[in-house]
Design an enzyme around this catalytic site. Structure first.
Site, short mmCIF file in Angstrom:
data_model
loop_
_atom_site.label_atom_id
_atom_site.label_comp_id
_atom_site.label_asym_id
_atom_site.label_seq_id
_atom_site.Cartn_x
_atom_site.Cartn_y
_atom_site.Cartn_z
N TYR A 11 0.74 -0.61 -0.12
CA TYR A 11 -0.36 0.28 0.22
C TYR A 11 0.88 0.77 -0.09
O TYR A 11 0.68 2.28 -1.06
CB TYR A 11 -1.13 -0.14 1.09
CG TYR A 11 -1.33 1.23 1.55
CD1 TYR A 11 -2.22 1.85 0.38
CD2 TYR A 11 -2.03 1.69 2.63
CE1 TYR A 11 -2.98 3.18 0.60
CE2 TYR A 11 -2.57 2.76 3.19
CZ TYR A 11 -3.03 3.55 2.32
OH TYR A 11 -4.06 5.29 2.75
N THR A 144 5.39 2.78 14.19
CA THR A 144 3.75 3.23 14.12
C THR A 144 3.72 4.10 15.49
O THR A 144 4.36 3.93 16.48
CB THR A 144 3.25 2.21 14.14
OG1 THR A 144 2.34 2.46 14.71
CG2 THR A 144 3.94 1.55 15.56
N SER A 179 -1.01 -3.79 20.73
CA SER A 179 -1.65 -5.02 20.26
C SER A 179 -0.47 -6.00 20.12
O SER A 179 1.02 -5.41 20.60
CB SER A 179 -2.09 -5.04 19.09
OG SER A 179 -1.24 -4.63 17.97
N TYR A 181 1.16 -6.68 17.33
CA TYR A 181 1.61 -5.98 15.98
C TYR A 181 2.54 -5.10 16.80
O TYR A 181 3.60 -4.33 16.32
CB TYR A 181 0.66 -6.15 14.90
CG TYR A 181 1.03 -4.40 13.92
CD1 TYR A 181 1.92 -4.26 13.86
CD2 TYR A 181 0.56 -3.22 14.29
CE1 TYR A 181 2.40 -3.53 12.17
CE2 TYR A 181 1.14 -1.85 13.44
CZ TYR A 181 2.26 -2.11 13.33
OH TYR A 181 2.75 -0.92 12.22
N HIS A 182 2.40 -3.58 17.54
CA HIS A 182 2.52 -2.67 17.86
C HIS A 182 3.89 -2.91 18.79
O HIS A 182 5.00 -2.95 18.36
CB HIS A 182 1.42 -1.58 18.63
CG HIS A 182 0.83 -1.07 18.10
ND1 HIS A 182 -0.52 -1.67 18.05
CD2 HIS A 182 0.54 -0.13 17.07
CE1 HIS A 182 -1.32 -0.49 16.73
NE2 HIS A 182 -0.76 -0.47 16.72
N LYS A 185 6.67 -3.85 17.08
CA LYS A 185 7.59 -3.13 16.40
C LYS A 185 8.41 -2.14 17.03
O LYS A 185 9.03 -1.72 17.25
CB LYS A 185 6.34 -1.67 16.25
CG LYS A 185 5.59 -1.79 14.74
CD LYS A 185 6.27 -2.09 13.66
CE LYS A 185 5.71 -1.52 11.91
NZ LYS A 185 6.45 -1.38 10.90
#
Length: 387
Positions: A11, A144, A179, A181-182, A185
């Site tokens: 993206y 992020t 999360s 995911y975070h 990071k």
């Protein structure tokens, strides 16, 4: 400059590659196409059809006269990563090649483990490849804003000066991610900072807010150059999802009260931030952090912006929040570094959403309405709650 874009079929990776190529850089893209596989797994697809990478590369050559080099492979393959760095010898590596969805990482144990293994190990392989093959390479890593969470103090750009028991130090800003995911990071950020401190590498960590939009000037030159437009509740960003719901005549689904505040950035500003970071590299041994957003507003405020700009009646539906997060909170973010480098941001209040509404109307026949509803819950039960 020679710039390698990891996740260059994605993206943000794809439009970034075109933006940098158009700016005169020699660009290569690397991808393993796993993002396209997530669509098959979840039974969803991009609202806007996207061409295979080979067709995209040919189309860019036709409209610009410029060629992009391409590599197909996985960052989990350490030998492949090292060979790519050794062969292309980039001045900068832009790292988008990670699983980027918080809901995806919270589906179940398998998806949480996959996300952390894919993201953290891939980045470690990259750090070793740079250190061993081309240590002067500047790593530009997409982080992020979700790494910080929502602390009750101002959010600085990556670092914090503290005084404790009459002693002072400069430390990485404390993280409270929301999360798995975070969390991946956060692990990346710490690993990269250590590599800069221990090996003398140079890196810029770009803690990005929620991206909205689908076109930049380069992708608008030919339909074959289009990038993704994700609207589903797993990979779609909230403002893009609101645009789809408005066009379909459905209520804008706000989780909880909508008081959760998010940093926002237009996709045109995202690619420009990458260019600025690439063209103004960090110093050897420096771990530099920029907060990559242009403004902040609550989810409910975003819904109101969409409702105010859409030419028709809009309703807002408040859903039970599937996430574990504060309903309302303090949020004040420092984000001056990229502006000081020359960013001239687009603000949502000044952005005409008509182009997004037009794109959504043109492709509304591709929407799976069921995919707009949240199916992943943060709180664990005896089995994942999915509908």
């Amino acid at each position: 400059m020679r710039v390698l874009i990891l996740g260059g079929d994605g993206y943000l990776g794809w439009p970034t590659a075109l933006h940098l190529s158009d700016a005169g850089h020699e660009v290569a893209v690397l991808d393993n196409f796993v993002r396209r596989q997530y669509d098959h797994e979840l039974g969803v697809r991009s609202l806007v059809p996207i061409e295979p990478l080979r067709a995209r590369l040919d189309a860019w050559h036709e409209v610009s006269g410029k060629r992009l080099t391409s590599y197909v492979g996985d960052l989990l393959d350490a030998e492949f990563v090292a060979a790519t760095i050794r062969g292309f010898r980039p001045d900068a590596v832009v790292h988008f090649a990670e699983q980027r969805s918080a809901p995806y990482s919270m589906i179940d144990r398998k998806h949480a483990v996959y996300t952390q293994h894919n993201n953290v190990i891939g980045t470690l392989n990259l750090l070793f490849a740079i250190a061993e093959e081309n240590p002067d390479t500047h790593l530009v890593k997409l982080g992020t804003m979700g790494e910080y969470g929502t602390p009750n103090i101002d959010i600085e750009e990556g670092w914090l000066d503290i005084t404790h028991n009459r002693r002072t130090d400069r430390v990485l800003y404390p993280k409270k991610p929301g999360s798995f995911y975070h969390l991946s990071k956060v692990h990346d950020s710490h690993n990269i900072e250590f590599a800069c401190r221990a090996w003398g590498l140079r890196a810029t960590d770009l803690n990005q807010g929620v991206v909205y939009g689908q076109q930049i000037p380069q992708t608008a030159r030919d339909p074959r150059l289009a990038t993704r437009f994700d609207y589903d509740a797993v990979f779609g960003t909230v403002l893009n999802r609101f645009v789809i719901q408005a066009v379909l005549g459905e209520p804008l689904t706000v989780y909880g009260s909508g008081g959760q505040v998010r940093g926002l950035i237009d996709i045109r500003d995202t690619v420009e931030c990458i260019r600025l970071a690439v063209e103004h590299p960090a110093e050897p041994g420096e771990f530099r952090v920029f907060n990559q957003l242009t403004e902040a507003m609550s989810v409910l405020e975003m819904a109101k912006v969409v409702a105010n700009q859409f030419p028709g009646p809009i309703e807002v539906e408040h859903l039970a929040n599937p996430r574990v997060e504060q309903a309302s909170h303090y949020y004040n973010v420092r984000h001056t570094g990229l502006v000081e480098l020359g960013l001239r941001p687009h603000l949502l209040s000044d952005t005409l959403l008509e182009s997004l509404f037009r794109i959504a109307k043109e492709h509304r026949h591709r929407v799976d309405r069921a995919a707009l509803r949240p199916t992943v819950r943060w709180r664990r039960t005896s089995s994942p709650v999915r509908s």
